[in-house]
Scaffold this motif. Structure first.
Motif, PDB file in Angstrom:
ATOM      1  N   GLU A 358      68.836  60.031  54.690  1.00 51.27           N
ATOM      2  CA  GLU A 358      69.630  59.210  55.606  1.00 51.27           C
ATOM      3  C   GLU A 358      69.531  57.718  55.287  1.00 51.27           C
ATOM      4  N   MET A 359      68.888  57.372  54.179  1.00 48.30           N
ATOM      5  CA  MET A 359      68.718  55.950  53.866  1.00 48.30           C
ATOM      6  C   MET A 359      70.057  55.247  53.688  1.00 48.30           C
ATOM      7  N   GLY A 360      71.035  55.948  53.162  1.00 50.41           N
ATOM      8  CA  GLY A 360      72.342  55.342  52.949  1.00 50.41           C
ATOM      9  C   GLY A 360      73.072  55.008  54.229  1.00 50.41           C
ATOM     10  N   ARG A 361      72.665  55.614  55.355  1.00 48.92           N
ATOM     11  CA  ARG A 361      73.321  55.333  56.639  1.00 48.92           C
ATOM     12  C   ARG A 361      72.505  54.386  57.517  1.00 48.92           C
ATOM     13  N   PHE A 362      71.341  53.991  57.042  1.00 50.39           N
ATOM     14  CA  PHE A 362      70.529  53.005  57.771  1.00 50.39           C
ATOM     15  C   PHE A 362      71.135  51.621  57.592  1.00 50.39           C
ATOM     16  N   GLN A 363      71.240  50.855  58.707  1.00 53.95           N
ATOM     17  CA  GLN A 363      71.853  49.534  58.644  1.00 53.95           C
ATOM     18  C   GLN A 363      71.112  48.535  59.532  1.00 53.95           C
ATOM     19  N   TYR A 364      71.233  47.264  59.171  1.00 57.49           N
ATOM     20  CA  TYR A 364      70.786  46.173  60.033  1.00 57.49           C
ATOM     21  C   TYR A 364      71.751  45.017  59.823  1.00 57.49           C
ATOM     22  N   ALA A 365      71.791  44.109  60.784  1.00 59.06           N
ATOM     23  CA  ALA A 365      72.772  43.017  60.713  1.00 59.06           C
ATOM     24  C   ALA A 365      72.174  41.738  61.261  1.00 59.06           C
ATOM     25  N   ALA A 366      72.637  40.626  60.710  1.00 57.83           N
ATOM     26  CA  ALA A 366      72.232  39.291  61.158  1.00 57.83           C
ATOM     27  C   ALA A 366      73.087  38.874  62.341  1.00 57.83           C
ATOM     28  N   PRO A 367      72.701  37.810  63.049  1.00 56.79           N
ATOM     29  CA  PRO A 367      73.518  37.324  64.166  1.00 56.79           C
ATOM     30  C   PRO A 367      74.949  37.052  63.723  1.00 56.79           C
ATOM     31  N   GLY A 368      75.906  37.483  64.527  1.00 51.89           N
ATOM     32  CA  GLY A 368      77.311  37.278  64.208  1.00 51.89           C
ATOM     33  C   GLY A 368      77.918  38.365  63.347  1.00 51.89           C
ATOM     34  N   GLN A 369      77.084  39.226  62.787  1.00 54.18           N
ATOM     35  CA  GLN A 369      77.580  40.344  62.004  1.00 54.18           C
ATOM     36  C   GLN A 369      77.611  41.620  62.845  1.00 54.18           C
ATOM     37  N   ILE A 371      77.492  45.974  62.910  1.00 55.37           N
ATOM     38  CA  ILE A 371      77.177  47.218  62.221  1.00 55.37           C
ATOM     39  C   ILE A 371      78.351  48.162  62.423  1.00 55.37           C
ATOM     40  N   VAL A 372      78.944  48.598  61.338  1.00 52.63           N
ATOM     41  CA  VAL A 372      80.088  49.503  61.405  1.00 52.63           C
ATOM     42  C   VAL A 372      79.615  50.898  61.004  1.00 52.63           C
ATOM     43  N   GLU A 373      79.709  51.824  61.939  1.00 51.43           N
ATOM     44  CA  GLU A 373      79.224  53.177  61.686  1.00 51.43           C
ATOM     45  C   GLU A 373      80.368  54.170  61.644  1.00 51.43           C
ATOM     46  N   GLU A 374      80.136  55.227  60.892  1.00 49.99           N
ATOM     47  CA  GLU A 374      81.087  56.327  60.893  1.00 49.99           C
ATOM     48  C   GLU A 374      80.991  57.088  62.210  1.00 49.99           C
ATOM     49  N   GLU A 375      82.069  57.727  62.591  1.00 51.48           N
ATOM     50  CA  GLU A 375      82.062  58.507  63.823  1.00 51.48           C
ATOM     51  C   GLU A 375      81.166  59.733  63.665  1.00 51.48           C
ATOM     52  N   VAL A 376      80.627  60.161  64.785  1.00 52.70           N
ATOM     53  CA  VAL A 376      79.766  61.341  64.778  1.00 52.70           C
ATOM     54  C   VAL A 376      80.622  62.584  64.568  1.00 52.70           C
ATOM     55  N   ASP A 377      80.222  63.408  63.624  1.00 51.02           N
ATOM     56  CA  ASP A 377      80.897  64.678  63.371  1.00 51.02           C
ATOM     57  C   ASP A 377      80.325  65.712  64.336  1.00 51.02           C
ATOM     58  N   MET A 378      81.010  65.941  65.436  1.00 50.56           N
ATOM     59  CA  MET A 378      80.480  66.808  66.486  1.00 50.56           C
ATOM     60  C   MET A 378      80.283  68.253  66.017  1.00 50.56           C
ATOM     61  N   SER A 379      80.954  68.655  64.949  1.00 48.79           N
ATOM     62  CA  SER A 379      80.761  70.013  64.437  1.00 48.79           C
ATOM     63  C   SER A 379      79.371  70.177  63.822  1.00 48.79           C
ATOM     64  N   GLN A 380      78.718  69.030  63.507  1.00 48.97           N
ATOM     65  CA  GLN A 380      77.380  69.072  62.915  1.00 48.97           C
ATOM     66  C   GLN A 380      76.272  68.810  63.937  1.00 48.97           C
ATOM     67  N   VAL A 381      76.668  68.638  65.198  1.00 51.21           N
ATOM     68  CA  VAL A 381      75.694  68.289  66.231  1.00 51.21           C
ATOM     69  C   VAL A 381      74.972  69.540  66.723  1.00 51.21           C
ATOM     70  N   VAL A 382      73.650  69.474  66.725  1.00 55.36           N
ATOM     71  CA  VAL A 382      72.815  70.561  67.261  1.00 55.36           C
ATOM     72  C   VAL A 382      72.111  70.028  68.489  1.00 55.36           C
ATOM     73  N   GLU A 383      72.328  70.668  69.627  1.00 54.80           N
ATOM     74  CA  GLU A 383      71.717  70.199  70.881  1.00 54.80           C
ATOM     75  C   GLU A 383      70.949  71.309  71.584  1.00 54.80           C
ATOM     76  N   GLU A 384      70.352  72.196  70.792  1.00 54.78           N
ATOM     77  CA  GLU A 384      69.588  73.274  71.393  1.00 54.78           C
ATOM     78  C   GLU A 384      68.230  73.360  70.729  1.00 54.78           C
ATOM     79  N   GLU A 385      67.180  73.420  71.541  1.00 52.31           N
ATOM     80  CA  GLU A 385      65.829  73.571  71.031  1.00 52.31           C
ATOM     81  C   GLU A 385      65.382  75.017  71.227  1.00 52.31           C
ATOM     82  N   ILE A 386      64.525  75.468  70.320  1.00 55.45           N
ATOM     83  CA  ILE A 386      63.870  76.760  70.547  1.00 55.45           C
ATOM     84  C   ILE A 386      62.518  76.501  71.185  1.00 55.45           C
TER      85      ILE A 386
END
Length: 389
Positions: A358-369, A371-386
């Protein structure tokens, strides 16, 4: 004549005595002793590096509590009282918290408490903290047995320390909470040794006696916004608040599809930290289910045997670092990219271990800049724990 001779002899004798006295060397002067330097007393709070207050309890063992972070369990309680907060993946893309508390006797409700994982246990093992959780993976139990950590392990499945809170609309596994009274009860009943002296701070903090405020200037770029992607739906954000000198925490809520401030339900306060550490490592799925009778939970294995790249944020600035650890008994440490030890500013610390994929999706920004992120792909979302509890 005799009188004259006697007078002359007396005068000669007197002159002789005077001359002898004048020629005698003066006694050497005693050297002035140099003042003995007063030893400097530097005994900081081992968890924050700050000067200890009168309420700090020397000689008391710290505790670590596993706290759920699945989006449907939020908001959590008690995390504003933690000195250090760890976050990393535990099952698939789901992350979990481990909160470090220096004084369990002052805790309000903490929770929802969840099961233990080996990567968190390995992080606290060098400090012999009491480890509180409900259930655990089999690989966690293997570490407990192998490194004889049973005396410091408190599994709520067999040593109850929680109560169940009424949380309408929340699943049962999101209702387990503990507090100072319940913790004291399980410690007393099981005769757990809470005596522990931390002779050294957990991290190499800036010396507040030498550097005013215990804060140094970081060697890097301005960074007032931080975006950490653990997985598709588990994303943690920080915004620097110049007024307080802290980074304010928020998270993506996959259940609602929005970013929300990370609030402590006890007091309505947003979590904030002087230090934010983003540490990359290999995180992969264990090749076996770990003996979980509920099925294959896709347990995540965090590689800690040696370090990798990281980023340190404090006072609105970023510094590129590296981290290291070694085996379970070895402590976590930080260096610059050339391998030289670095100091951490005094205060509370958030530490994320992030998959290097996930290093390629890690971001930080200076004041005035921005952070532009891609939308979450909900088909890849896992929200269940065992889980185990």
């Amino acid at each position: 004549m005799k009188k004259l001779l006697s007078l002359m002899l007396a005068m000669i004798l007197a002159l002789s005595m005077t001359a002898c006295g004048g020629d005698s060397p003066a006694a050497p002067a005693e050297p002035t002793p140099e003042p003995t330097p007063t030893p400097r007393l530097y005994f900081p709070n081992p968890f924050t590096g700050e000067q200890k207050t009168s309420s700090f309890k020397d000689g008391q063992r710290a505790i670590a509590v596993m706290v759920n972070n699945i989006s449907s369990c939020r908001p959590q309680s008690g995390l504003t009282q933690a000195s250090i907060l760890f976050e990393t993946k535990v099952e698939g893309g789901i992350t979990r918290f481990m909160a470090i508390f220096e004084d369990y006797t002052t805790l309000d409700d903490v929770g929802p408490v969840r099961s233990g994982r080996d990567q968190f246990l390995r992080l606290i093992m060098p400090y012999e903290m009491l480890y509180f959780h409900i259930g655990r993976s089999e690989i966690t139990q293997t570490y407990i047995n192998t490194f004889d950590y049973n005396q410091y392990d408190v599994d709520g499945a067999n040593k109850p320390f929680i109560y169940r809170r009424d949380r309408p609309g929340k699943a049962y596994e999101h209702t387990a909470y503990t507090n100072a009274e319940l913790l004291e009860d399980v410690i007393t009943k099981n005769e757990i040794n809470m005596k522990k002296t931390y002779n050294e701070p957990l991290f190499d903090f800036v010396d507040y006696d030498i550097v005013p405020g215990g804060e140094r200037e970081l060697n890097g770029e301005p960074a007032t916004e931080v975006s950490i992607v653990h997985s598709e739906a588990y994303r943690t954000y920080f915004t620097y608040d110049e007024a307080t000198g802290k980074y304010l925490m928020s998270q993506y809520n996959g259940t609602k599809g929005v970013v929300e401030d990370t609030i402590d339900e006890n007091n309505g306060v947003q979590l904030s930290f002087e230090n934010v550490m983003v540490l990359f490592s290999d995180i992969s799925t264990y090749p076996y289910p770990g003996g979980n009778p509920k099925g294959d939970p896709n347990y995540q294995n965090l590689f800690l045997d040696w370090g990798y790249k990281g980023y340190y944020f404090a006072n609105g600035t970023m510094e590129k670092i590296e981290w290291g650890k070694g085996g379970p008994p070895d402590p976590l440490y930080f260096t610059d990219r050339d391998g030289n030890p670095i100091e951490i500013n005094c205060g509370k610390t958030y530490i994320a271990f992030v998959d290097d994929d996930e290093m390629g999706r890690f971001q930080y920004a200076a004041p005035g800049q921005e952070i532009v992120e891609e939308e979450v792909d909900m088909s890849q979302v896992v929200e269940e724990e065992i889980g185990e509890d």
